[in-house]
Design a protein around this motif. Structure first.
Motif, PDB file in Angstrom:
ATOM      1  N   GLN A   6       0.488   6.724   2.435  1.00 50.57           N
ATOM      2  CA  GLN A   6      -0.807   7.642   2.461  1.00 50.57           C
ATOM      3  C   GLN A   6      -1.515   7.333   3.157  1.00 50.57           C
ATOM      4  O   GLN A   6      -2.057   6.208   3.607  1.00 50.57           O
ATOM      5  CB  GLN A   6      -1.460   8.087   1.212  1.00 50.57           C
ATOM      6  CG  GLN A   6      -1.823   9.983   0.621  1.00 50.57           C
ATOM      7  CD  GLN A   6      -1.061  10.356   1.166  1.00 50.57           C
ATOM      8  OE1 GLN A   6      -1.302  11.269   2.115  1.00 50.57           O
ATOM      9  NE2 GLN A   6      -0.109  10.544   0.197  1.00 50.57           N
TER      10      GLN A   6
ATOM     11  N   THR B 245     -14.354   3.641  -5.910  1.00 41.56           N
ATOM     12  CA  THR B 245     -15.030   3.714  -4.617  1.00 41.56           C
ATOM     13  C   THR B 245     -16.215   3.758  -4.703  1.00 41.56           C
ATOM     14  O   THR B 245     -17.467   3.274  -3.628  1.00 41.56           O
ATOM     15  CB  THR B 245     -14.956   5.190  -4.314  1.00 41.56           C
ATOM     16  OG1 THR B 245     -15.419   5.047  -2.786  1.00 41.56           O
ATOM     17  CG2 THR B 245     -14.917   6.481  -5.125  1.00 41.56           C
TER      18      THR B 245
ATOM     19  N   ASP C 245     -11.077   3.201   7.210  1.00 40.26           N
ATOM     20  CA  ASP C 245     -11.347   4.379   7.183  1.00 40.26           C
ATOM     21  C   ASP C 245     -12.723   4.680   6.351  1.00 40.26           C
ATOM     22  O   ASP C 245     -12.428   3.850   5.271  1.00 40.26           O
ATOM     23  CB  ASP C 245     -10.444   5.311   7.512  1.00 40.26           C
ATOM     24  CG  ASP C 245      -9.005   5.973   8.618  1.00 40.26           C
ATOM     25  OD1 ASP C 245      -9.828   5.118   9.802  1.00 40.26           O
ATOM     26  OD2 ASP C 245      -8.279   6.329   8.545  1.00 40.26           O
ATOM     27  N   THR C 246     -13.690   5.423   6.918  1.00 40.72           N
ATOM     28  CA  THR C 246     -14.603   5.810   5.448  1.00 40.72           C
ATOM     29  C   THR C 246     -13.973   6.362   4.879  1.00 40.72           C
ATOM     30  O   THR C 246     -12.879   7.062   4.906  1.00 40.72           O
ATOM     31  CB  THR C 246     -15.129   6.769   6.429  1.00 40.72           C
ATOM     32  OG1 THR C 246     -15.718   6.871   7.938  1.00 40.72           O
ATOM     33  CG2 THR C 246     -16.683   6.900   5.617  1.00 40.72           C
ATOM     34  N   CYS C 247     -14.594   6.709   3.579  1.00 39.83           N
ATOM     35  CA  CYS C 247     -14.231   7.021   2.176  1.00 39.83           C
ATOM     36  C   CYS C 247     -13.939   8.650   2.183  1.00 39.83           C
ATOM     37  O   CYS C 247     -15.742   9.121   2.690  1.00 39.83           O
ATOM     38  CB  CYS C 247     -15.151   6.327   0.820  1.00 39.83           C
ATOM     39  SG  CYS C 247     -14.944   7.446  -1.015  1.00 39.83           S
TER      40      CYS C 247
ATOM     41  N   VAL D 164      -5.913   9.129   5.783  1.00 40.85           N
ATOM     42  CA  VAL D 164      -6.167  10.586   6.346  1.00 40.85           C
ATOM     43  C   VAL D 164      -5.580  10.960   7.074  1.00 40.85           C
ATOM     44  O   VAL D 164      -5.326  12.540   6.440  1.00 40.85           O
ATOM     45  CB  VAL D 164      -8.101   9.464   6.817  1.00 40.85           C
ATOM     46  CG1 VAL D 164      -8.752  10.798   6.890  1.00 40.85           C
ATOM     47  CG2 VAL D 164      -8.733   8.510   5.309  1.00 40.85           C
TER      48      VAL D 164
ATOM     49  N   ARG E 190       0.870  -1.402   0.250  1.00 44.14           N
ATOM     50  CA  ARG E 190      -0.333   0.313  -0.173  1.00 44.14           C
ATOM     51  C   ARG E 190       0.743   1.744  -0.370  1.00 44.14           C
ATOM     52  O   ARG E 190       1.417   1.108   0.150  1.00 44.14           O
ATOM     53  CB  ARG E 190      -0.861  -0.111   1.489  1.00 44.14           C
ATOM     54  CG  ARG E 190      -1.657  -0.686   1.094  1.00 44.14           C
ATOM     55  CD  ARG E 190      -3.379  -0.794   0.370  1.00 44.14           C
ATOM     56  NE  ARG E 190      -4.198  -2.025   0.180  1.00 44.14           N
ATOM     57  CZ  ARG E 190      -4.948  -1.125   1.258  1.00 44.14           C
ATOM     58  NH1 ARG E 190      -5.463  -0.131   1.701  1.00 44.14           N
ATOM     59  NH2 ARG E 190      -5.802  -2.390   0.800  1.00 44.14           N
TER      60      ARG E 190
ATOM     61  N   PRO F  39      -5.869   6.120   0.701  1.00 42.52           N
ATOM     62  CA  PRO F  39      -5.753   6.320   1.914  1.00 42.52           C
ATOM     63  C   PRO F  39      -6.175   6.459   2.962  1.00 42.52           C
ATOM     64  O   PRO F  39      -5.663   6.388   4.563  1.00 42.52           O
ATOM     65  CB  PRO F  39      -5.638   8.025   1.374  1.00 42.52           C
ATOM     66  CG  PRO F  39      -6.700   8.299   0.629  1.00 42.52           C
ATOM     67  CD  PRO F  39      -6.465   7.413   0.257  1.00 42.52           C
ATOM     68  N   ALA F  40      -7.490   6.047   2.417  1.00 42.83           N
ATOM     69  CA  ALA F  40      -8.502   5.254   3.375  1.00 42.83           C
ATOM     70  C   ALA F  40      -8.619   3.211   3.922  1.00 42.83           C
ATOM     71  O   ALA F  40      -9.183   3.053   4.519  1.00 42.83           O
ATOM     72  CB  ALA F  40     -10.027   5.815   3.612  1.00 42.83           C
ATOM     73  N   ARG F  41      -7.742   3.294   3.537  1.00 38.28           N
ATOM     74  CA  ARG F  41      -7.068   1.853   2.872  1.00 38.28           C
ATOM     75  C   ARG F  41      -8.181   0.604   3.164  1.00 38.28           C
ATOM     76  O   ARG F  41      -8.982  -0.050   3.566  1.00 38.28           O
ATOM     77  CB  ARG F  41      -6.650   1.440   5.340  1.00 38.28           C
ATOM     78  CG  ARG F  41      -5.415   2.310   5.000  1.00 38.28           C
ATOM     79  CD  ARG F  41      -4.456   2.400   3.721  1.00 38.28           C
ATOM     80  NE  ARG F  41      -3.252   3.184   4.287  1.00 38.28           N
ATOM     81  CZ  ARG F  41      -1.778   3.044   4.136  1.00 38.28           C
ATOM     82  NH1 ARG F  41      -1.850   1.933   5.074  1.00 38.28           N
ATOM     83  NH2 ARG F  41      -0.974   3.813   4.947  1.00 38.28           N
ATOM     84  N   ILE F  42      -9.226   1.453   2.455  1.00 39.08           N
ATOM     85  CA  ILE F  42     -10.352   0.433   1.296  1.00 39.08           C
ATOM     86  C   ILE F  42     -10.045  -0.665   1.406  1.00 39.08           C
ATOM     87  O   ILE F  42      -9.037  -0.043  -0.246  1.00 39.08           O
ATOM     88  CB  ILE F  42     -11.164   1.459   1.456  1.00 39.08           C
ATOM     89  CG1 ILE F  42     -11.812   2.196   2.542  1.00 39.08           C
ATOM     90  CG2 ILE F  42     -13.304   0.629   0.900  1.00 39.08           C
ATOM     91  CD1 ILE F  42     -12.969   3.478   1.619  1.00 39.08           C
ATOM     92  N   PRO F  43     -10.031  -1.989   1.602  1.00 37.95           N
ATOM     93  CA  PRO F  43      -9.905  -2.612   0.199  1.00 37.95           C
ATOM     94  C   PRO F  43     -10.996  -3.325  -1.070  1.00 37.95           C
ATOM     95  O   PRO F  43     -11.319  -3.714  -1.297  1.00 37.95           O
ATOM     96  CB  PRO F  43     -10.740  -4.192   1.474  1.00 37.95           C
ATOM     97  CG  PRO F  43     -11.492  -3.891   2.198  1.00 37.95           C
ATOM     98  CD  PRO F  43     -11.113  -1.869   2.143  1.00 37.95           C
TER      99      PRO F  43
ATOM    100  N   THR G 181     -10.390  -2.752  -4.047  1.00 34.69           N
ATOM    101  CA  THR G 181      -9.699  -4.211  -4.717  1.00 34.69           C
ATOM    102  C   THR G 181     -10.652  -6.047  -4.943  1.00 34.69           C
ATOM    103  O   THR G 181     -10.876  -6.389  -5.435  1.00 34.69           O
ATOM    104  CB  THR G 181      -8.442  -4.539  -5.777  1.00 34.69           C
ATOM    105  OG1 THR G 181      -8.020  -3.446  -5.384  1.00 34.69           O
ATOM    106  CG2 THR G 181      -8.263  -5.146  -6.518  1.00 34.69           C
ATOM    107  N   GLN G 182     -10.880  -5.984  -3.661  1.00 32.16           N
ATOM    108  CA  GLN G 182     -11.497  -6.520  -2.933  1.00 32.16           C
ATOM    109  C   GLN G 182     -12.777  -6.545  -3.137  1.00 32.16           C
ATOM    110  O   GLN G 182     -13.650  -7.925  -3.929  1.00 32.16           O
ATOM    111  CB  GLN G 182     -11.519  -6.441  -1.428  1.00 32.16           C
ATOM    112  CG  GLN G 182     -11.787  -7.955  -0.767  1.00 32.16           C
ATOM    113  CD  GLN G 182     -11.113  -8.075   0.125  1.00 32.16           C
ATOM    114  OE1 GLN G 182     -10.390  -7.971   0.824  1.00 32.16           O
ATOM    115  NE2 GLN G 182     -11.441  -9.944   1.079  1.00 32.16           N
TER     116      GLN G 182
ATOM    117  N   ALA H 194      -6.640   0.282  -4.875  1.00 32.47           N
ATOM    118  CA  ALA H 194      -6.752  -0.432  -3.182  1.00 32.47           C
ATOM    119  C   ALA H 194      -5.266   0.012  -2.770  1.00 32.47           C
ATOM    120  O   ALA H 194      -5.476   0.516  -1.281  1.00 32.47           O
ATOM    121  CB  ALA H 194      -6.477  -1.630  -3.120  1.00 32.47           C
ATOM    122  N   TYR H 195      -3.830   0.242  -3.999  1.00 32.32           N
ATOM    123  CA  TYR H 195      -3.236   0.626  -3.708  1.00 32.32           C
ATOM    124  C   TYR H 195      -2.819   2.400  -3.306  1.00 32.32           C
ATOM    125  O   TYR H 195      -2.030   2.580  -1.756  1.00 32.32           O
ATOM    126  CB  TYR H 195      -1.813   0.251  -4.363  1.00 32.32           C
ATOM    127  CG  TYR H 195      -0.810   0.760  -4.720  1.00 32.32           C
ATOM    128  CD1 TYR H 195       0.241   0.252  -3.406  1.00 32.32           C
ATOM    129  CD2 TYR H 195      -0.703   2.135  -4.860  1.00 32.32           C
ATOM    130  CE1 TYR H 195       1.610   0.670  -3.777  1.00 32.32           C
ATOM    131  CE2 TYR H 195       1.387   2.550  -4.516  1.00 32.32           C
ATOM    132  CZ  TYR H 195       1.694   1.985  -4.499  1.00 32.32           C
ATOM    133  OH  TYR H 195       3.232   2.314  -4.092  1.00 32.32           O
TER     134      TYR H 195
END
Lengths: 321, 439
Positions: free
Chosen positions: A17, B384, B365-367, A19, A14, B417-421, B423-424, B413-414
Motif C-alpha cells: 500500500q 502515529t 511520506d507525511t502521515c 499513499v 511492508r 502507506p506513507a512508509r513511516i518507520p 515501530t522504530q 509500520a507494516y
C-alpha cells in the motif's frame, strides 16, 4: 564480506500500500459517480470535472515545483471531489477557481498533504458558495437528460428536491436513488455513491464509523424532526438521506483521512456531529443544504476529538486486585 | 467452535511454504563454535574455562550468580581457543567462548537423566531446568526457570505452549511439533508439575493443521491437556494476544502473564525442558529455519548453538548475490545483521535472507492520518501520535499515550502507506519512557 547488507529496524516487510495507491482507489471509487453524472448531464459534466481536476493538479504541481502533475494523486481527488459539489451547468471558471483555492488555501498553506485542517475540496466549495453563490445555489437547476451526451442541459430547469416541500414531493425515492433528478454532479445518484463506498470499505480505505454515524444521524433526525411531510416520518428520514449531498459527504468528504479523527470513538462522534449539524442547517438554517459546513465544522473539532478519545489500551481495565 | 480472535493485527504473506514440508535435518558438527556468555535476558555469565582448556559437549562453561540468568554450555567437545568480544545477534559485541572441535563430540560424563522425573519435586525439576540453561526459545530468551518461580501468592492454573509461530517464513516450531511432539508434550507436563498448574494448553495457528492433528492425537488420553487451534493472524503468538485468545484473560498493562494465573512458553522451550529431564542434556542445540528468497536451498536445521551463521548459509547453498538483508529471527520482529560472522544463540529461531525486491528502502511520506496503524495495533495504541511525539522529543506526551505498553510487533509500520518507520519510533519512545521512569 557482503557490503550490500542493509540494516534497519524491524519490520522488514511492508504492505504494498502507498499513499498514491490509496488516492487511485478513491478515484476508482468515484468511477460510478462520474459515469452516472456524464450519463445524466452529458458533456457539461465531463467538462466541469476535467477543468476541476486539471486546475487542482496544476496548482499543486506549480506550488511543489514538480513536473509530474499527477504526483501522489491527492490533487486529482480533491479536484474531482470539488467538481462533484458543483451544479452540472456551472460556468467553466468556477471549478478552476474552486480547485486552485482548494489546493492552495485548503491544503498547501498548511504544509501540504497530511497537514491541512479542513477538507480541501470543501474549502474550495465554501469559498465559491460565499463568493459566487448565485452560480451555485440558485433555485433553478438543470433537468438531467439521460443518455444525451451533447444535450443543452440548461434549457429545461427545475428546483432541487431540497428546495422545498413541493419540490420534494415531486421527486420519488427511487428517482433519488438512481439519480435522475436535479442536483450537483456527484450528489444525485445514491446508487453510484453507495457503490463507491462499498469499494472503499472493501479496500479498507474508509472505516464504517464515519459514514455510518453520519447517515444514521441524518436519517434519525429526518425521521424525528423532518415533519413527516414525505408520506410518513420514516420515508421523510430516507428522503433527507437520499436528497442533496449527504451520501457524497458521508462517503467521500467526511471520510477524508487527513481531516477526520484517527480513533474509533473519534470517528463515531465525528460522524454523528456531521449528521447533526447538517440536519440543524437543513431544518432550521437559511440554506437548503448543510453538508459542507457541517463537515468543515467537524474538521475543526478533529484534533479535539482525537485528544479525548485515545483508546483504552490493552489490559487497562482488568487490573488484578 | 468459532475461534476467538484478538483485536488488530495483520496478514502478511507467510511464505512458510519454502520450508514447511522440509523435515528437520541435522547440520554437520561445526569445526568451531562461538558461545556468547550472554544469550538471555538478565545477568551475563562469567566464563568457567580458560583459553587452552579442553571441554566436552554439554559441559558448563559459563555461569552467573544472578537469579535472572542462565548458564551456557559447550555445544561441541574440543579446546577453548579464545575468550573475548564477538559479534552477537543483538548488534553489539558480547564476550564469548570460542571452541575448536576435536571432531569427537564427546559428551560430559556427568550428564545423565533425572532419575524417575515423574517423582521429582518441583524444586528439583526447576533446578534441572536452570542447570540446563533453558531460556525462551521463541526469541525473547527470558530464563525459563524464572518464569517457573512465581512469587508467593500467585497461583498458576494454566501453562500455555506457544505453537502459533506467527512470524512469516519461520517453520522451526512447526517441524518440531510434527517430528518430536512427545518432547513438546512432556516438556509441558513437567512445567505444569513445577508450577502446580492443572491445565496445559498448546495453541497452534490453523495454518498448521498437521501439527494440530499430531499433537491432538498424542494427548487424546490426557484430560489435563488440550490443543487450541488459533486463527492465523500476526501477532497471534505474542504473549498477551495468545493468553487473551486462549483463556479470555487480559494480562494487565505493565503486568505479567502470571498476574492472570498463566505461564506461557515456546514450543522449542518445552522440547528443551523435556531433553533436560529425560537425558539431562543441557540446551546446546536448537532447530533453526534458514530461509528467504536469498537462500538457495532453504532448510530446517538442527544446529549446535554457537555455529556461525555463515556456516549455515553455506550449508544451504550460500546467499544469492541479490541478498540485501540478513535477519536473525522473522521478518516482523527479527534483527537485521551487517554480517554472517555471528553465532546462532538460544533464541535464534531463523536465519532469513531477503533479496532486493522485498527490501525496499523508500523515503517516508507525511502521515495522512489514515489510521491503519490504529486499526492494526493489537495493544490499542495510536502509533502515529506516539511516533510524532517521539520525533519531536515530547516524551511526556508519548508516555501519556501509553508508549511503554508497545510490544514492538511491527504491525503499525507494516501497514503504513506513507512508509513511516512507526515501530522504530515506538521503540525510541518506549525506551525513553522506561528510562525516565527508572531514573
Amino acid at each position: 564480506m557482503n557490503d550490500n547488507l542493509v540494516i534497519s529496524s524491524s519490520p522488514h516487510i511492508r504492505t504494498f500500500q502507498t499513499v498514491r495507491g490509496v488516492m487511485v482507489d478513491v478515484l476508482i471509487a468515484l468511477g460510478p459517480v462520474v459515469a452516472v453524472s456524464i450519463l445524466l448531464f452529458g458533456y457539461r459534466a465531463l467538462l466541469t470535472m476535467t477543468v476541476a481536476m486539471l486546475a487542482a493538479m496544476l496548482a499543486e504541481a506549480l506550488w511543489l515545483h514538480q513536473w509530474n502533475i499527477f504526483g501522489d494523486g491527492s490533487a486529482a481527488v480533491t479536484g474531482l471531489l470539488l467538481a462533484m459539489t458543483l451544479p452540472p451547468d456551472v460556468a467553466w471558471w468556477i471549478p478552476a477557481i474552486g480547485s486552485v483555492t482548494a489546493i492552495i488555501i485548503g491544503k498547501q498553506v498548511y504544509g501540504g498533504i497530511g497537514n491541512n485542517i479542513f477538507n480541501p475540496a470543501l474549502v474550495g466549495r465554501a469559498v465559491l458558495v460565499v463568493s459566487w453563490g448565485t452560480h451555485l445555489v440558485g433555485p433553478i437547476w438543470p433537468v438531467p437528460k439521460p443518455f444525451h451526451f451533447f444535450a443543452d442541459i440548461s434549457a429545461v430547469t427545475t428546483a432541487t428536491p431540497l428546495a422545498g416541500e413541493a419540490e420534494a414531493l415531486g421527486t420519488t425515492l427511487s428517482q433519488l436513488f438512481i439519480g435522475n433528478t436535479g442536483g450537483c454532479l456527484g450528489e444525485t445518484s445514491a446508487m453510484a455513491l453507495l457503490l463507491g463506498g462499498l469499494w472503499l470499505l472493501y479496500k479498507g480505505h474508509i472505516d464504517w464509523r464515519i459514514p455510518g454515524a453520519f447517515i444514521g444521524t441524518v436519517w434519525l433526525m429526518g425521521t424525528l424532526f423532518g415533519g413527516a411531510f414525505y408520506n410518513n416520518s420514516v420515508t421523510t428520514g430516507l428522503f433527507h438521506l437520499l436528497a442533496g449531498g449527504v451520501l457524497l459527504g458521508a462517503i467521500f468528504m467526511a471520510t477524508d483521512m487527513v481531516t477526520s479523527p484517527v480513533t474509533p470513538w473519534g470517528k463515531l462522534i465525528f460522524g454523528v456531529g456531521c449528521g447533526l449539524i447538517t440536519m440543524l442547517i437543513r431544518l432550521f438554517g437559511s440554506y437548503p443544504e448543510g453538508v459542507t459546513f457541517a463537515i468543515l465544522t467537524m474538521n475543526a473539532l478533529t484534533p479535539l476529538l482525537d485528544k479525548f478519545t485515545i483508546p483504552r489500551k490493552f489490559g487497562e481495565v482488568k487490573q488484578v486486585a | 467452535m468459532a475461534m476467538a480472535i484478538f483485536k488488530g493485527g495483520v496478514h502478511p504473506e507467510y511464505r512458510k511454504e519454502l520450508t514447511a514440508s522440509l523435515a528437520i535435518s541435522v547440520a554437520p558438527l561445526p569445526e568451531k563454535v562461538v558461545i556468547p556468555l550472554q544469550q538471555h535476558i538478565g545477568a551475563p555469565c562469567e566464563p568457567l574455562v580458560e583459553v587452552g582448556d579442553a571441554v566436552k559437549t554439554g559441559q558448563k562453561i559459563g555461569e552467573s550468580e544472578g537469579f535472572v540468568s542462565a548458564p551456557v554450555h559447550a555445544s561441541i567437545s574440543g579446546r577453548v581457543t579464545a575468550i573475548g568480544p564477538y559479534n552477537h545477534p543483538l548488534g553489539r559485541k558480547v564476550a564469548a567462548v570460542t571452541i575448536e572441535s576435536d571432531g569427537q563430540d564427546e559428551w560430559d560424563g556427568q550428564i545423565g537423566p533425572l532419575e524417575n522425573y515423574v517423582e521429582c519435586s518441583p524444586e528439583e525439576l526447576r533446578d534441572a531446568i536452570r542447570e540446563a540453561g533453558i531460556v525462551g526459545m521463541g526469541g525473547a530468551t527470558f530464563p525459563a526457570h524464572v518464569k517457573m518461580s512465581p512469587p508467593e501468592g500467585k497461583a498458576i492454573d494454566t501453562v500455555i505452549i506457544n505453537g502459533a509461530e506467527c512470524e512469516p517464513y519461520l517453520t522451526a516450531d512447526h517441524r518440531l511439533m510434527l517430528e518430536e511432539p512427545e518432547k513438546v508434550v512432556i516438556g509441558l507436563e513437567v512445567m505444569m508439575r513445577v508450577l502446580g498448574a492443572g491445565k496445559g494448553i498448546i495453541g497452534i495457528e490453523d495454518n498448521k493443521p498437521d501439527a494440530i492433528r499430531v499433537i491432538g492425537q498424542l494427548i487424546e488420553d490426557k484430560p489435563a491437556l488440550s490443543v487450541v487451534p488459533l486463527k492465523t493472524k500476526y501477532p497471534q503468538g505474542a504473549e498477551k494476544m495468545l493468553i487473551q485468545v486462549i483463556t479470555k484473560r487480559q494480562v494487565p498493562s505493565g503486568g505479567l502473564p502470571l498476574d492472570v494465573g498463566v505461564v506461557n512458553h515456546n514450543t522449542g522451550t518445552a522440547a528443551a525442558v523435556a531433553d533436560a529431564v529425560l537425558t539431562g542434556r543441557p540446551l546446546i542445540e536448537r532447530v533453526v529455519t534458514v530461509t528467504g528468497e536469498g537462500i538457495r536451498r532453504p532448510a530446517n536445521l538442527k544446529v549446535r548453538l554457537g555455529t556461525l551463521v555463515s556456516e549455515l548459509t553455506e550449508l544451504c547453498g550460500g546467499l544469492s548475490d541479490d541478498t540485501r538483508k540478513l535477519i536473525v529471527g522473522g521478518p516482523m520482529m527479527g534483527l537485521a545483521q551487517p554480517t554472517t560472522d555471528l553465532p546462532v544463540i538460544k533464541g535464534t529461531s531463523g536465519i532469513l535472507a531477503l533479496t532486493g525486491e522485498e527490501v525496499e528502502l523508500i523515503e517516508s511520506d507525511t502521515c495522512i492520518r489514515c489510521a491503519r496503524c490504529v486499526a492494526a495495533c493489537p495493544i490499542n495504541l495510536v502509533p502515529t501520535f506516539i511516533a510524532q511525539a517521539a520525533e519531536h522529543g515530547r516524551f511526556a506526551r508519548a508516555e501519556k499515550l501509553h508508549a511503554a505498553d508497545c510490544i514492538e510487533c511491527g504491525c503499525c509500520a507494516y501497514v503504513c502507506p506513507a512508509r513511516i518507520p512507526l515501530t522504530q519510533w515506538m521503540r525510541v519512545a518506549k525506551a525513553e519512557v522506561l528510562a525516565r521512569r527508572k531514573g
